[in-house]
Motif scaffolding. Structure first.
Motif, PDB file in Angstrom:
ATOM      1  N   ALA A  59       0.829  -1.206   0.000  1.00 29.37           N
ATOM      2  CA  ALA A  59       0.000   0.000   0.000  1.00 29.37           C
ATOM      3  C   ALA A  59       0.861   1.253   0.000  1.00 29.37           C
ATOM      4  CB  ALA A  59      -0.934   0.001   1.211  1.00 29.37           C
ATOM      5  N   ARG A  60       1.972   1.208   0.759  1.00 27.90           N
ATOM      6  CA  ARG A  60       2.890   2.347   0.774  1.00 27.90           C
ATOM      7  C   ARG A  60       3.494   2.579  -0.606  1.00 27.90           C
ATOM      8  NH1 ARG A  60       6.077   3.056   5.261  1.00 27.90           N
ATOM      9  NH2 ARG A  60       7.201   4.525   3.934  1.00 27.90           N
ATOM     10  N   ALA A  61       3.777   1.520  -1.325  1.00 22.52           N
ATOM     11  CA  ALA A  61       4.399   1.647  -2.644  1.00 22.52           C
ATOM     12  C   ALA A  61       3.400   2.118  -3.696  1.00 22.52           C
ATOM     13  CB  ALA A  61       5.010   0.316  -3.071  1.00 22.52           C
ATOM     14  N   LEU A  62       2.166   1.602  -3.646  1.00 20.22           N
ATOM     15  CA  LEU A  62       1.177   1.906  -4.682  1.00 20.22           C
ATOM     16  C   LEU A  62       0.424   3.205  -4.429  1.00 20.22           C
ATOM     17  CD1 LEU A  62      -0.326  -1.668  -5.234  1.00 20.22           C
ATOM     18  CD2 LEU A  62       1.472  -0.521  -6.546  1.00 20.22           C
ATOM     19  N   GLN A  63       0.351   3.639  -3.165  1.00 21.32           N
ATOM     20  CA  GLN A  63      -0.321   4.874  -2.774  1.00 21.32           C
ATOM     21  C   GLN A  63      -1.724   4.992  -3.363  1.00 21.32           C
ATOM     22  OE1 GLN A  63       2.441   8.017  -3.853  1.00 21.32           O
ATOM     23  NE2 GLN A  63       3.595   7.741  -1.963  1.00 21.32           N
ATOM     24  N   LEU A 117      15.959  -1.668  18.441  1.00 19.97           N
ATOM     25  CA  LEU A 117      15.671  -0.311  17.971  1.00 19.97           C
ATOM     26  C   LEU A 117      16.869   0.279  17.240  1.00 19.97           C
ATOM     27  CD1 LEU A 117      13.667   2.029  17.918  1.00 19.97           C
ATOM     28  CD2 LEU A 117      14.602   2.791  20.120  1.00 19.97           C
ATOM     29  N   VAL A 118      18.062   0.033  17.757  1.00 19.67           N
ATOM     30  CA  VAL A 118      19.279   0.511  17.085  1.00 19.67           C
ATOM     31  C   VAL A 118      19.394  -0.110  15.694  1.00 19.67           C
ATOM     32  CG1 VAL A 118      21.799   0.476  17.130  1.00 19.67           C
ATOM     33  CG2 VAL A 118      20.521   1.009  19.213  1.00 19.67           C
ATOM     34  N   TRP A 119      19.170  -1.419  15.613  1.00 20.36           N
ATOM     35  CA  TRP A 119      19.204  -2.093  14.313  1.00 20.36           C
ATOM     36  C   TRP A 119      18.165  -1.483  13.367  1.00 20.36           C
ATOM     37  CZ3 TRP A 119      22.140  -5.497  11.704  1.00 20.36           C
ATOM     38  CH2 TRP A 119      23.082  -6.244  12.403  1.00 20.36           C
ATOM     39  N   GLY A 120      16.950  -1.318  13.854  1.00 20.02           N
ATOM     40  CA  GLY A 120      15.880  -0.823  13.002  1.00 20.02           C
ATOM     41  C   GLY A 120      16.144   0.582  12.482  1.00 20.02           C
ATOM     42  N   VAL A 121      16.548   1.479  13.364  1.00 18.62           N
ATOM     43  CA  VAL A 121      16.818   2.862  12.950  1.00 18.62           C
ATOM     44  C   VAL A 121      17.991   2.901  11.978  1.00 18.62           C
ATOM     45  CG1 VAL A 121      17.611   5.109  13.767  1.00 18.62           C
ATOM     46  CG2 VAL A 121      15.836   3.875  15.034  1.00 18.62           C
ATOM     47  N   SER A 122      19.019   2.109  12.246  1.00 18.87           N
ATOM     48  CA  SER A 122      20.193   2.101  11.368  1.00 18.87           C
ATOM     49  C   SER A 122      19.835   1.634   9.963  1.00 18.87           C
ATOM     50  CB  SER A 122      21.284   1.192  11.958  1.00 18.87           C
ATOM     51  OG  SER A 122      21.683   1.645  13.241  1.00 18.87           O
ATOM     52  N   VAL A 123      19.103   0.533   9.879  1.00 18.77           N
ATOM     53  CA  VAL A 123      18.713   0.007   8.570  1.00 18.77           C
ATOM     54  C   VAL A 123      17.797   0.994   7.854  1.00 18.77           C
ATOM     55  CG1 VAL A 123      17.376  -1.793   7.423  1.00 18.77           C
ATOM     56  CG2 VAL A 123      19.046  -2.408   9.151  1.00 18.77           C
ATOM     57  N   LEU A 124      16.881   1.616   8.580  1.00 17.66           N
ATOM     58  CA  LEU A 124      15.949   2.568   7.972  1.00 17.66           C
ATOM     59  C   LEU A 124      16.699   3.769   7.394  1.00 17.66           C
ATOM     60  CD1 LEU A 124      13.056   3.441   7.389  1.00 17.66           C
ATOM     61  CD2 LEU A 124      12.961   4.420   9.690  1.00 17.66           C
ATOM     62  N   LEU A 125      17.642   4.310   8.143  1.00 18.85           N
ATOM     63  CA  LEU A 125      18.410   5.450   7.652  1.00 18.85           C
ATOM     64  C   LEU A 125      19.241   5.065   6.426  1.00 18.85           C
ATOM     65  CD1 LEU A 125      19.617   7.022  11.030  1.00 18.85           C
ATOM     66  CD2 LEU A 125      17.836   7.882   9.489  1.00 18.85           C
ATOM     67  N   LEU A 126      19.854   3.878   6.476  1.00 20.49           N
ATOM     68  CA  LEU A 126      20.645   3.418   5.335  1.00 20.49           C
ATOM     69  C   LEU A 126      19.770   3.209   4.107  1.00 20.49           C
ATOM     70  CD1 LEU A 126      23.391   2.544   4.266  1.00 20.49           C
ATOM     71  CD2 LEU A 126      22.941   0.238   5.165  1.00 20.49           C
ATOM     72  N   ALA A 127      18.587   2.632   4.315  1.00 18.14           N
ATOM     73  CA  ALA A 127      17.665   2.402   3.198  1.00 18.14           C
ATOM     74  C   ALA A 127      17.193   3.716   2.589  1.00 18.14           C
ATOM     75  CB  ALA A 127      16.475   1.579   3.675  1.00 18.14           C
ATOM     76  N   ASN A 128      16.911   4.708   3.431  1.00 17.72           N
ATOM     77  CA  ASN A 128      16.477   6.008   2.909  1.00 17.72           C
ATOM     78  C   ASN A 128      17.578   6.647   2.058  1.00 17.72           C
ATOM     79  OD1 ASN A 128      13.991   5.837   4.132  1.00 17.72           O
ATOM     80  ND2 ASN A 128      14.572   7.021   5.931  1.00 17.72           N
ATOM     81  N   GLY A 129      18.825   6.562   2.544  1.00 18.08           N
ATOM     82  CA  GLY A 129      19.922   7.118   1.764  1.00 18.08           C
ATOM     83  C   GLY A 129      20.137   6.383   0.455  1.00 18.08           C
ATOM     84  N   LEU A 168      11.573   3.856  -8.918  1.00 21.72           N
ATOM     85  CA  LEU A 168      11.879   2.737  -8.016  1.00 21.72           C
ATOM     86  C   LEU A 168      11.092   2.866  -6.714  1.00 21.72           C
ATOM     87  CD1 LEU A 168      13.651   0.276  -7.198  1.00 21.72           C
ATOM     88  CD2 LEU A 168      15.307   1.928  -6.300  1.00 21.72           C
ATOM     89  N   PRO A 169      10.269   1.870  -6.362  1.00 22.79           N
ATOM     90  CA  PRO A 169       9.545   1.935  -5.082  1.00 22.79           C
ATOM     91  C   PRO A 169      10.507   1.846  -3.899  1.00 22.79           C
ATOM     92  CG  PRO A 169       8.551   0.317  -6.568  1.00 22.79           C
ATOM     93  CD  PRO A 169       9.883   0.695  -7.149  1.00 22.79           C
ATOM     94  N   GLY A 170      10.422   2.788  -2.999  1.00 17.76           N
ATOM     95  CA  GLY A 170      11.306   2.795  -1.848  1.00 17.76           C
ATOM     96  C   GLY A 170      11.142   1.582  -0.962  1.00 17.76           C
ATOM     97  N   ILE A 171       9.932   1.025  -0.947  1.00 15.48           N
ATOM     98  CA  ILE A 171       9.687  -0.131  -0.068  1.00 15.48           C
ATOM     99  C   ILE A 171      10.491  -1.340  -0.529  1.00 15.48           C
ATOM    100  CG2 ILE A 171       7.684  -1.003  -1.341  1.00 15.48           C
ATOM    101  CD1 ILE A 171       8.202  -0.920   2.479  1.00 15.48           C
ATOM    102  N   LEU A 172      10.772  -1.453  -1.830  1.00 16.94           N
ATOM    103  CA  LEU A 172      11.588  -2.563  -2.311  1.00 16.94           C
ATOM    104  C   LEU A 172      13.019  -2.455  -1.791  1.00 16.94           C
ATOM    105  CD1 LEU A 172      10.567  -3.225  -6.029  1.00 16.94           C
ATOM    106  CD2 LEU A 172      10.038  -4.571  -4.009  1.00 16.94           C
TER     107      LEU A 172
END
Length: 360
Positions: A137-141, A197-209, A221-225
């Motif tokens: 749903a996040r990808a297709l909006q 939480l540290v793992w989650g935030v780290s992966v999320l920041l890396l994925a966003n970059g 490119l869908p960000g969720i992929l």
């Protein structure tokens, strides 16, 4: 915005408490309860979350929850437990995909331009659970009204199949004794939450970059992929013990999304303009149920094993675990969670593929 966030937090906390403290709540699970509570509040009082509050919950908070849940998918640890349910689960997933395609073709005149989106979110959620629904749903909006109808339809048909599964599983046996809450059996929900939480935030920041960099080359490119793929790779890294709190924390942080969906959903709309959406969801789950039950008879699988595998596909690991414990089959607890987590691996990709194939 602050009042909306407090309302979302209060409903989520109440749903979590009911799921821990009451027998009926343990059977329904936190996700179902917060959705139902949100539906009650919105349909009785007319309250809806402020757009800014809903955007924050559906955006950064839900992305973090997705990352945390996927960090629990350690394939080396899950495979030995998942093998015993792998064949019925795999056939349940294939049956779901076939039902999505067949239902989309049959109901095209009713579904119209929304067919591709509905095929995507329903394929995602019925092959691995609500995490994949959120991701696709996040990808297709999709439009808010269509998303609300799809969310409500998802939980209506899921609840119906869960009830039927309980009846089928208990037929001919004594009622199962009360068991521990699904979240407390094999999932070390509270242990190491800060490391998770540290793992989650780290992966999320890396994925966003990484997403920002890749979208310069491929703007569509869908960000969720990117988030899904990167997180699944991270989940296979050494240091499994430091990620043991990821699933429990992610399960908690994903609940406000369903609270918001409940607050944004009008049941009257589902029975009006949203009726084709409900019919499509019901057709998919019904066809999957018929297929797995016929295959069970042909292959000689146990009824409980088949139903648990189907629930892992339809509702994800927590609902499969809830069914296994409700039927008094504690030995299926870990396999139920393991096969459900493998569903997380498949659902987002299958959902986006189905949305592409059935786009009008």
């Amino acid at each position: 915005m602050l009042l909306s966030l407090l309302l979302i937090l209060a409903i989520t906390a109440l749903g979590w408490w009911l799921a821990q403290a009451t027998a009926a709540g343990r059977q329904l699970g936190t996700t179902m309860l917060v959705l139902l509570l949100g539906l009650l509040v919105s349909n009785i009082s007319g309250l809806k979350p402020a757009p800014a509050a809903a955007a924050w919950v559906n955006g950064p908070l839900t992305s973090l929850a997705i990352a945390l849940l996927l960090l629990a998918v350690d394939l080396r640890r899950l495979w030995p437990e998942a093998r015993r349910l792998l064949v019925p689960f795999g056939l349940a997933v294939l049956s779901t995909v076939a039902a999505v395609v067949l239902g989309g073709w049959l109901l095209q005149p009713l579904l119209g331009a929304g067919r591709g989106v509905l095929a995507g979110v329903f394929t995602a959620t019925f092959t691995g659970g609500s995490l994949n629904f959120v991701s696709v749903a996040r990808a297709l909006q999709p439009p808010e009204a269509l998303l609300a109808a799809a969310t409500t339809a998802d939980y209506v048909v899921f609840a119906a199949w869960f009830a039927v599964s309980l009846w089928l599983g208990r037929r001919g046996q004594r009622p199962a004794p009360a068991t521990a809450s699904p979240q407390s059996v094999p999932l070390e929900a509270a242990a190491g939450w800060w490391q998770g939480l540290v793992w989650g935030v780290s992966v999320l920041l890396l994925a966003n970059g990484l997403t920002a960099a890749l979208q310069r080359l491929w703007p569509a490119l869908p960000g969720i992929l990117v988030l899904t793929t990167l997180t699944l790779l991270a989940a296979q890294l050494p240091g499994t013990s430091s990620r043991r709190g990821c699933y429990g924390l992610g399960l908690l942080l994903i609940q406000p999304f369903f609270t918001v969906m409940g607050l944004s959903s009008l049941v009257a709309g589902l029975l009006g303009d949203g009726l084709p959406v409900l019919v499509y969801a019901a057709l998919i789950v019904s066809l999957q149920a018929v297929a797995v039950l016929l295959l069970r008879r042909w292959r000689g699988w146990g009824m409980t094993e088949t139903l648990v595998a189907s629930q892992a596909s339809i509702g994800g690991p927590s609902t499969a675990l809830a069914l296994a414990t409700a039927l008094g089959r504690a030995e299926l607890a870990l396999p139920a969670v393991a096969i459900g987590l493998l569903g997380y691996l498949l659902g987002t990709y299958l959902g986006l593929l189905a949305a592409f194939l059935l786009a009008s």
